[in-house]
Motif scaffolding. Sequence first.
Motif, PDB file in Angstrom:
ATOM      1  N   PRO A 182       2.171  -7.005   9.441  1.00 54.06           N
ATOM      2  CA  PRO A 182       1.606  -5.998   8.541  1.00 54.06           C
ATOM      3  C   PRO A 182       2.513  -4.769   8.426  1.00 54.06           C
ATOM      4  CG  PRO A 182      -0.097  -6.854   9.974  1.00 54.06           C
ATOM      5  CD  PRO A 182       1.207  -7.412  10.467  1.00 54.06           C
TER       6      PRO A 182
ATOM      7  N   ARG B  17       3.781  -1.434   5.263  1.00 53.92           N
ATOM      8  CA  ARG B  17       3.737  -0.841   3.925  1.00 53.92           C
ATOM      9  C   ARG B  17       5.173  -0.734   3.439  1.00 53.92           C
ATOM     10  NH1 ARG B  17      -0.323   1.513   6.757  1.00 53.92           N
ATOM     11  NH2 ARG B  17      -2.368   1.543   5.753  1.00 53.92           N
TER      12      ARG B  17
ATOM     13  N   LEU C 246       0.225 -14.201   0.952  1.00 56.71           N
ATOM     14  CA  LEU C 246       0.359 -12.751   1.040  1.00 56.71           C
ATOM     15  C   LEU C 246      -1.014 -12.221   1.431  1.00 56.71           C
ATOM     16  CD1 LEU C 246       1.867 -10.051   0.477  1.00 56.71           C
ATOM     17  CD2 LEU C 246       0.979 -10.219  -1.861  1.00 56.71           C
ATOM     18  N   ARG C 247      -1.088 -11.474   2.519  1.00 57.58           N
ATOM     19  CA  ARG C 247      -2.362 -10.912   2.971  1.00 57.58           C
ATOM     20  C   ARG C 247      -2.358  -9.410   2.697  1.00 57.58           C
ATOM     21  NH1 ARG C 247      -4.968 -12.826   8.393  1.00 57.58           N
ATOM     22  NH2 ARG C 247      -5.686 -14.373   6.884  1.00 57.58           N
ATOM     23  N   LEU C 248      -3.333  -8.975   1.886  1.00 58.53           N
ATOM     24  CA  LEU C 248      -3.492  -7.555   1.565  1.00 58.53           C
ATOM     25  C   LEU C 248      -4.665  -6.998   2.362  1.00 58.53           C
ATOM     26  CD1 LEU C 248      -3.154  -7.666  -2.329  1.00 58.53           C
ATOM     27  CD2 LEU C 248      -1.356  -7.265  -0.637  1.00 58.53           C
TER      28      LEU C 248
ATOM     29  N   GLY D  90      -4.259  -3.603  10.396  1.00 56.84           N
ATOM     30  CA  GLY D  90      -5.394  -4.099   9.634  1.00 56.84           C
ATOM     31  C   GLY D  90      -6.706  -3.998  10.390  1.00 56.84           C
TER      32      GLY D  90
ATOM     33  N   ILE E  16      -9.981  -7.863   3.399  1.00 51.24           N
ATOM     34  CA  ILE E  16      -8.718  -8.595   3.537  1.00 51.24           C
ATOM     35  C   ILE E  16      -8.692  -9.654   2.440  1.00 51.24           C
ATOM     36  CG2 ILE E  16      -7.387 -10.139   5.004  1.00 51.24           C
ATOM     37  CD1 ILE E  16      -8.663  -8.690   7.410  1.00 51.24           C
TER      38      ILE E  16
ATOM     39  N   ASP F  30      -6.328 -12.772   0.815  1.00 51.72           N
ATOM     40  CA  ASP F  30      -5.185 -13.676   0.935  1.00 51.72           C
ATOM     41  C   ASP F  30      -4.848 -14.212  -0.448  1.00 51.72           C
ATOM     42  OD1 ASP F  30      -5.069 -13.293   3.644  1.00 51.72           O
ATOM     43  OD2 ASP F  30      -6.098 -15.146   4.156  1.00 51.72           O
TER      44      ASP F  30
ATOM     45  N   PHE G 128       1.241  -4.132  -6.415  1.00 54.56           N
ATOM     46  CA  PHE G 128       0.380  -3.246  -5.637  1.00 54.56           C
ATOM     47  C   PHE G 128       1.140  -1.979  -5.243  1.00 54.56           C
ATOM     48  CE2 PHE G 128       2.139  -6.490  -2.808  1.00 54.56           C
ATOM     49  CZ  PHE G 128       2.699  -5.733  -1.781  1.00 54.56           C
TER      50      PHE G 128
ATOM     51  N   THR H 177      -0.717   0.239   0.255  1.00 54.86           N
ATOM     52  CA  THR H 177      -1.232  -1.099   0.563  1.00 54.86           C
ATOM     53  C   THR H 177      -0.554  -1.700   1.787  1.00 54.86           C
ATOM     54  OG1 THR H 177      -1.617  -1.425  -1.799  1.00 54.86           O
ATOM     55  CG2 THR H 177      -1.744  -3.362  -0.391  1.00 54.86           C
TER      56      THR H 177
ATOM     57  N   HIS I 139       0.147  -4.726   4.013  1.00 57.25           N
ATOM     58  CA  HIS I 139       0.198  -6.151   3.678  1.00 57.25           C
ATOM     59  C   HIS I 139       1.064  -6.901   4.674  1.00 57.25           C
ATOM     60  CE1 HIS I 139       3.717  -4.396   1.735  1.00 57.25           C
ATOM     61  NE2 HIS I 139       4.264  -5.598   1.746  1.00 57.25           N
TER      62      HIS I 139
END
Length: 142
Positions: A4, A6, A69-71, A82, A101, A103, A114, A119, A121
């Motif tokens: 994770p 930014r 991609l995990r936001l 997260g 979360i 995906d 984004f 964000t 991610h």
Amino acid sequence: YYHPHRDGCTDSFLELGLLGWLRSHYLRRRYLTCILYLNETEEQGKEQYNGHDDIGKKGAWTKEDGGYLRLFIGADKSDDTGESIISKQAASKETEVRARIVDIEPKGGRIVIFSSEHTLHAVLPSFRRRIACTVWLTLNGD
């Protein structure tokens, strides 16, 4: 696979210290992150890659293929993992929680845009060839 993070930096000189602030110059200008997935689509068929059929296998991307991609939508500014999302979801009694979360499947032809600054991610480990082009749109500091 990326932990994770930014893509942008909004921390102040006091938060980063002089050396950190100077080193983050290119991060402070990033405004939007744009990712275009260039993976083969289902229609393009099976491809051999280094002689291994499973790397370029045919068909839609599955959760088992990984590479999503995990936001972390709504993560606290100070959160680098997260964890604040999980806390917010557990504490909320509302049916819809703004912090969540998400995906995103790395489907060929998909573009994801984004905020670089806000964000949090990550990219989950991939067990299939995953191709993406990332571009950062920047702001002029003048």
